[in-house]
Design an enzyme around this catalytic site. Structure first.
Site, short mmCIF file in Angstrom:
data_model
loop_
_atom_site.label_atom_id
_atom_site.label_comp_id
_atom_site.label_asym_id
_atom_site.label_seq_id
_atom_site.Cartn_x
_atom_site.Cartn_y
_atom_site.Cartn_z
CE LYS A 1 49.99 39.66 42.91
NZ LYS A 1 49.20 39.66 41.74
CE LYS B 1 44.84 34.47 40.13
NZ LYS B 1 43.51 35.07 39.94
CE LYS C 1 41.51 40.42 46.14
NZ LYS C 1 40.84 40.54 44.85
P1 TYM Z 1 42.25 42.16 41.51
O1 TYM Z 1 40.86 41.98 42.02
O2 TYM Z 1 43.24 41.09 41.77
O3 TYM Z 1 42.85 43.51 42.07
C1 TYM Z 1 42.17 44.76 41.97
C2 TYM Z 1 43.19 45.85 41.66
O4 TYM Z 1 44.18 45.91 42.68
C3 TYM Z 1 45.47 45.90 42.11
N1 TYM Z 1 46.41 45.24 43.03
C4 TYM Z 1 47.54 45.79 43.49
N2 TYM Z 1 48.11 46.99 43.28
C5 TYM Z 1 49.27 47.25 43.91
N3 TYM Z 1 49.87 46.39 44.76
C6 TYM Z 1 49.34 45.17 45.02
N4 TYM Z 1 49.94 44.33 45.86
C7 TYM Z 1 48.12 44.83 44.36
N5 TYM Z 1 47.32 43.74 44.38
C8 TYM Z 1 46.28 44.00 43.56
C9 TYM Z 1 45.31 45.12 40.82
O5 TYM Z 1 46.34 45.41 39.91
C10 TYM Z 1 43.95 45.59 40.35
O6 TYM Z 1 44.05 46.81 39.63
N6 TYM Z 1 41.82 41.06 36.66
C11 TYM Z 1 41.59 42.10 37.65
C12 TYM Z 1 40.13 42.51 37.74
C13 TYM Z 1 39.55 42.92 36.44
C14 TYM Z 1 39.83 44.10 35.70
C15 TYM Z 1 39.04 44.03 34.53
C16 TYM Z 1 40.67 45.19 35.92
C17 TYM Z 1 38.65 42.20 35.71
N7 TYM Z 1 38.34 42.87 34.59
C18 TYM Z 1 39.05 45.05 33.57
C19 TYM Z 1 40.69 46.21 34.96
C20 TYM Z 1 39.90 46.13 33.81
C21 TYM Z 1 42.00 41.56 39.00
O7 TYM Z 1 42.04 40.39 39.23
O8 TYM Z 1 42.22 42.50 39.94
#
Ligand code: TYM
Length: 332
Positions: A195, A112, A198
């Site tokens: 992957k 990022k 967004k």
């Molecule tokens: P975020 O908001 O980017 O994504 C939410 C969840 O979606 C999953 N994900 C995917 N899974 C499969 N294929 C993909 N292409 C794909 N893109 C996204 C992510 O792995 C995630 O599970 N840091 C985290 C948010 C967070 C969090 C936490 C998660 C903040 N605190 C505590 C677990 C526990 C995030 O940015 O997810």
């Protein structure tokens, strides 16, 4: 009942299919026989540029989408991260236990911050995984259902938990990642070796769950495949076709092997058409439910208030233990 916890960032108007298949679907399944905590990570969303109006809208849209997907407020605590101040408070404590080099090694930070260079990235982005560790450890969960891209952050979380437990007193449970292999990484339709994300370069590669289903069908029909003709699951040689098979299988419940058999002798166009149908059948009611929920803002706010109340009690109790163990004087 074992506890589960997970979060999702409100950084986009709609969840994409990767979010759903990699994470949210498991949240819905796990809530039956676990004690679940699920939240919208608005504090993580301000580690990169943001617009306050959009952030507010997207936070509520995120909550509505969780409910529409089947996360049930009767079973799960659904809340907004910033409503539970203990997250930021524990993160500050963990900052003091995290090595600078350790944080810098996080690949998501490297990715990022690559564009503008490290100097342009915020301190918040750097500390992002520490806040995530705090999110998790506060609830002492057994499992954290996420996609593959969060695995490294979970390893850091476990390291920090172990470090804290060793240095002070056993306080945190070491959480296990709950990552389902079949859907841990959903790929971009246009660049099937990356992957779905967004921040993808082309909107045509992402299936936004709240998009007009017609647009979604069109995106699937124009997904990148390869120059062969055989429908076969092979991530290395045939990433585009494999991704379509993964999506089909996850939503239709048919095994990959059964699908391969079903499409023997057929063309990629047949597969794409069917994947489009399966996805459209899924997103159409999802979208309707989300829009209905967004019309009932009072209900949504009430769900979030109740979630924050339940989560806050658990989180504050952990934070009190932490403050006491690290030597903070309790206010009288
Ligand atoms: P975020 O908001 O980017 O994504 C939410 C969840 O979606 C999953 N994900 C995917 N899974 C499969 N294929 C993909 N292409 C794909 N893109 C996204 C992510 O792995 C995630 O599970 N840091 C985290 C948010 C967070 C969090 C936490 C998660 C903040 N605190 C505590 C677990 C526990 C995030 O940015 O997810």
């Amino acid at each position: 009942r074992p506890r589960v916890l997970s979060g999702i960032q409100p950084t986009s108007d709609s969840f994409h299919l990767g979010n759903y298949m990699g994470a949210v679907r498991q949240w819905v399944d796990l809530q039956r026989d676990h004690q679940p905590f699920f939240f919208i990570a608005d504090q993580h969303a301000i580690t990169v540029d943001w617009d306050p109006k959009l952030l507010r809208e997207r936070t509520l849209r995120g909550a509505a989408q969780l409910l529409a997907a089947g996360v049930d407020p009767e079973k799960s605590a659904i809340f907004v991260q910033s409503h539970v101040p203990a997250h930021a408070q524990l993160a500050w404590v963990l900052n003091g236990l995290t090595g600078f080099g350790e944080a810098r090694r996080m690949t998501q930070f490297k990715d990022k911050s690559a564009k503008g260079g490290e100097g342009a990235a915020s301190v918040g982005l750097f500390a992002y995984p520490v806040l995530m560790a705090a999110d998790i450890l506060l609830y002492r969960p057994h499992y954290v259902p996420v996609g593959e891209d969060q695995r490294q952050h979970l390893e850091l979380t476990r390291d920090l938990a172990q470090r804290f437990n060793g240095r002070f007193k056993k306080t945190f449970r070491l959480p296990e990642p709950y990552i389902l292999k079949a859907t841990a990484k959903i790929y971009d339709l246009q660049e099937p070796t990356r992957k779905m994300s967004k921040s993808s370069s082309s909107p045509n590669g992402i299936i936004d769950m709240l998009d007009d289903p017609k647009v979604t069908a069109k995106k699937i029909r124009s997904a990148v495949t390869d120059s062969e003709t055989e429908v076969r699951f092979d991530l290395g040689a045939k990433p585009g076709v494999s991704n379509l098979l993964t999506i089909h299988s996850a939503l239709s419940g048919e095994s990959i092997a059964a699908l391969e058999e079903q499409y023997a002798g057929k063309m990629y166009g047949d597969l794409k058409k069917d994947v489009a149908d399966v996805v459209v059948d899924f997103v159409t009611p999802f979208r309707e439910r989300t829009l209905e929920l967004l019309d009932a803002q009072d209900h949504l706010q009430q769900v979030l208030a109740q979630g924050a109340e339940v989560a806050g009690q658990v989180a504050e109790s952990t934070l009190r233990d932490v403050y006491q163990r690290i030597g903070f004087v309790a206010p009288t």
